[in-house]
Structure formats: C-alpha cells, structure tokens
Scaffold this motif. Structure first.
Motif, PDB file in Angstrom:
ATOM      1  N   LEU A  58      -1.214  -0.764  -6.829  1.00  0.00           N
ATOM      2  CA  LEU A  58      -1.256   0.229  -7.890  1.00  0.00           C
ATOM      3  C   LEU A  58       0.195   0.522  -8.274  1.00  0.00           C
ATOM      4  N   GLY A  59       0.422   0.918  -9.532  1.00  0.00           N
ATOM      5  CA  GLY A  59       1.780   1.109 -10.006  1.00  0.00           C
ATOM      6  C   GLY A  59       2.426   2.403  -9.574  1.00  0.00           C
ATOM      7  N   THR A  60       2.344   2.718  -8.287  1.00  0.00           N
ATOM      8  CA  THR A  60       3.083   3.828  -7.694  1.00  0.00           C
ATOM      9  C   THR A  60       4.443   3.299  -7.234  1.00  0.00           C
ATOM     10  N   PRO A  61       5.359   4.167  -6.805  1.00  0.00           N
ATOM     11  CA  PRO A  61       6.642   3.642  -6.340  1.00  0.00           C
ATOM     12  C   PRO A  61       6.526   2.556  -5.274  1.00  0.00           C
ATOM     13  N   ASN A  62       5.633   2.718  -4.319  1.00  0.00           N
ATOM     14  CA  ASN A  62       5.510   1.694  -3.282  1.00  0.00           C
ATOM     15  C   ASN A  62       4.964   0.387  -3.839  1.00  0.00           C
ATOM     16  N   GLY A  63       4.048   0.474  -4.788  1.00  0.00           N
ATOM     17  CA  GLY A  63       3.536  -0.733  -5.401  1.00  0.00           C
ATOM     18  C   GLY A  63       4.571  -1.406  -6.285  1.00  0.00           C
ATOM     19  N   VAL A  64       5.333  -0.617  -7.015  1.00  0.00           N
ATOM     20  CA  VAL A  64       6.329  -1.148  -7.943  1.00  0.00           C
ATOM     21  C   VAL A  64       7.427  -1.916  -7.208  1.00  0.00           C
ATOM     22  N   PRO A 105      -5.392  -2.273   7.411  1.00  0.00           N
ATOM     23  CA  PRO A 105      -6.218  -1.300   8.139  1.00  0.00           C
ATOM     24  C   PRO A 105      -5.774   0.139   7.928  1.00  0.00           C
ATOM     25  N   ASN A 106      -4.584   0.333   7.345  1.00  0.00           N
ATOM     26  CA  ASN A 106      -4.086   1.674   7.074  1.00  0.00           C
ATOM     27  C   ASN A 106      -4.533   2.194   5.711  1.00  0.00           C
ATOM     28  N   SER A 107      -5.238   1.370   4.940  1.00  0.00           N
ATOM     29  CA  SER A 107      -5.801   1.775   3.645  1.00  0.00           C
ATOM     30  C   SER A 107      -4.769   2.358   2.680  1.00  0.00           C
ATOM     31  N   LYS A 108      -3.602   1.737   2.638  1.00  0.00           N
ATOM     32  CA  LYS A 108      -2.565   2.150   1.699  1.00  0.00           C
ATOM     33  C   LYS A 108      -2.117   0.935   0.886  1.00  0.00           C
ATOM     34  N   ILE A 109      -1.791   1.184  -0.391  1.00  0.00           N
ATOM     35  CA  ILE A 109      -1.214   0.097  -1.188  1.00  0.00           C
ATOM     36  C   ILE A 109       0.295   0.095  -0.983  1.00  0.00           C
ATOM     37  N   PRO A 110       0.919  -1.072  -1.165  1.00  0.00           N
ATOM     38  CA  PRO A 110       0.370  -2.359  -1.553  1.00  0.00           C
ATOM     39  C   PRO A 110      -0.052  -3.180  -0.339  1.00  0.00           C
ATOM     40  N   ALA A 111      -0.860  -4.202  -0.604  1.00  0.00           N
ATOM     41  CA  ALA A 111      -1.233  -5.163   0.434  1.00  0.00           C
ATOM     42  C   ALA A 111      -1.203  -6.551  -0.192  1.00  0.00           C
ATOM     43  N   LEU A 112      -0.806  -7.528   0.589  1.00  0.00           N
ATOM     44  CA  LEU A 112      -0.605  -8.884   0.081  1.00  0.00           C
ATOM     45  C   LEU A 112      -1.322  -9.885   0.971  1.00  0.00           C
ATOM     46  N   MET A 113      -1.947 -10.868   0.345  1.00  0.00           N
ATOM     47  CA  MET A 113      -2.463 -12.034   1.065  1.00  0.00           C
ATOM     48  C   MET A 113      -1.718 -13.263   0.578  1.00  0.00           C
ATOM     49  N   ASP A 114      -1.136 -14.005   1.520  1.00  0.00           N
ATOM     50  CA  ASP A 114      -0.472 -15.268   1.198  1.00  0.00           C
ATOM     51  C   ASP A 114      -1.392 -16.392   1.638  1.00  0.00           C
TER      52      ASP A 114
END
Length: 301
Positions: A58-64, A105-114
C-alpha cells in the motif's frame, strides 16, 4: 504500577487495571483493524502476476520505500527488477487474509515474494521494509555500497529510520491526527521527539549530500518517505506547520533533491489510494501502467 490521582488521569477517574483487557470499542481511525492477536481472519489467496518479483503493499511510507527502490533499479538498467505490485487495503483487512499472512505473519505491508531467488530454490518470502530493501539491493548489487565504511553508514541510517519512525508515525502521527481525542501530554511528548529527530537529520545533512555521504542509497529511500513527506507538509494534515519543518534547511534541501528524481515520483504513485487521481496507480504490472492505468485514466474508461 505506581498509582496516580485518578481525577488527574484521562479520562478523569481512570485507574490502570491489574490485567489489561481488550476494549473493542476503543476509538481512533484504525480501531476496526487493530487487535491483540495475530494470524489470518479469513481465507484469501494472493494473486500472482507475470514477473518474478511480486509485491503486496500500500502507498504508505513503508510501502513507498520499496516501490521507490524498484523504480530506481529499473531506471538504473536492472531489468530483472520488473515487478507486479498488488494493492493490500489495510482499511478493509486485506493484511489478515491467509495468503498475505503466509508471506508476512506480522500482517503488515509491504511483503514481497521472489519467485526467482538467487539460490534457484523455491519462491522466497521477504517481509519488513528494511529487510526487503537490503534483499533487493544485494540481489541486484545496487544502492548498497560494498566498501565497509560506506556500507556501515548506510546500514546505520537504515536502522535509524526503523527505530525512529515509530515515534513519528505511531506516536506523533497517531496522537496528533488519528486519536479520537487530543491529549496534550501525548502530543507534546512525541512532538518533542520528532523535532529532535529532524534536528539529528538536519545536523547530519549539513555536511553530507545524502545520508551515507555522497552516494544515494537505500538509507535515503527508507528515510525520505517518512521525513521527506513531513518536510514537504504532506504528512498528518497541518503537522508541518505545527512542527515548523521549514526551519530545517538541510532536510529541506535533501527532501527537494530526492523528491525531484523521476523514479521517486513513480514510486510514490504505486499502490497509492489518496491524493489526486492522476497520482494514483493502485496496481502496477508494467512500466506503461504509469501512462495508461492511473486512477483518472481508469475512471474515463
């Protein structure tokens, strides 16, 4: 704990109980999605696009932070950094879907799958924004110096952000902008800390072009979405005026230089759900999406 006169507490008469219990009626903008337990609330698989890198954010600071880095990688010629960015709407509880919880498992964005990790093995999950930044920087060999001192300084500021920003967001931002009531003690406490942090940055940037010195790194990409947006007056309503952000001249210089980068401008658009429609690219699956699939273009059909 030490007792204090209940009549002086907020609300008046409040006494801290021996054991905390969850008050589901506790207000605030995020009250409906906060809970004291982890794990999924519903079954929902995550979509998978055409690229090896699948970002759920999501486009929050952590996602950005992450979308800026990916766009910078592409701008630097790292074609393997092409990615699909899927919107995780935390206001609707998407982060508690079973598929997302399996990635983070912490249910926070962002998350990445490679889906093509360097070891050639099974798809690899990466969660926590700093972990994603380091993972991608090492995967593509960019924006993280290899020389000992420059790398260490980059990591110093990357982890400074991880330790400091909760006081800005969950502390100041929450009590200034999101809490159901204004509590002077809480606002004063966190405003003081955020101004101290801005002073830390301002003093350092007086002698350094970027956080790690002359090189633009993942440290800048991590700090800018939090403190740069605050310096631009784009965080927590009128918080910029309240905190007198214009007085931090070196932070302002650094903020403007990074904000002018084309990749930063693109990264800010990805998974964004606020702002002007032309600034919102809710999902990103191809570089051409910036020209054809922003919210204003989709609204026109």
């Amino acid at each position: 704990m030490t007792s204090k006169p209940p009549e002086n507490n907020l609300p008046a008469g409040y006494v801290v109980p021996d054991v905390w219990t969850w008050d589901k009626g506790n207000g605030g903008q995020f009250a409906t999605i906060n809970r004291p337990i982890s794990g999924p609330t519903h079954e929902k698989e995550l979509p998978v696009g055409k690229h090896p890198l699948q970002l759920y954010s999501l486009g929050t600071p952590n996602g950005v932070k992450v979308t800026i880095l990916l766009e910078e990688m592409l701008a630097a010629g790292h074609t393997g950094a092409e990615y699909d960015a899927w919107l995780i709407n935390i206001g609707e509880g998407d982060q508690f879907g079973s598929g997302f919880v399996s990635v983070n498992p912490n249910s926070k964005i962002p998350a990445l799958m490679d889906h093509q990790p360097k070891d050639g093995g099974a798809p690899l999950r990466v969660f926590e924004s700093a972990s994603i930044l380091v993972y991608l920087a090492e995967k593509f060999g960019a924006f993280l110096p290899t020389e000992l001192r420059a790398r260490t300084e980059t990591m110093n500021w990357l982890f400074w952000q991880m330790g400091s920003a909760p006081f800005l967001g969950g502390g100041f931002g929450h009590f200034y902008a999101y809490a159901p009531i204004h509590i002077k003690y809480a606002i004063d406490r966190y405003a003081m800390e955020v101004k101290r942090q801005l002073d830390v940055l301002d003093r350092h940037l007086a002698d350094n072009r970027y956080l790690a010195g002359e090189a633009y790194t993942i440290a800048d990409m991590a700090v800018w979405p939090w403190y740069g947006l605050l310096a631009m007056g784009e965080a927590y309503g009128d918080a910029g005026r309240f905190l007198e952000v214009q007085s931090y001249a070196n932070v302002q210089r650094w903020t403007a230089e990074i904000g002018a980068r084309p990749a930063v401008k693109r990264g800010r658009m990805v998974n964004r759900t606020s702002g002007t429609p032309e600034s919102q690219l809710r999902e990103r699956h191809d570089a051409a999406d910036f020209e054809t699939k922003t919210a204003d273009k989709l609204a026109k059909g």
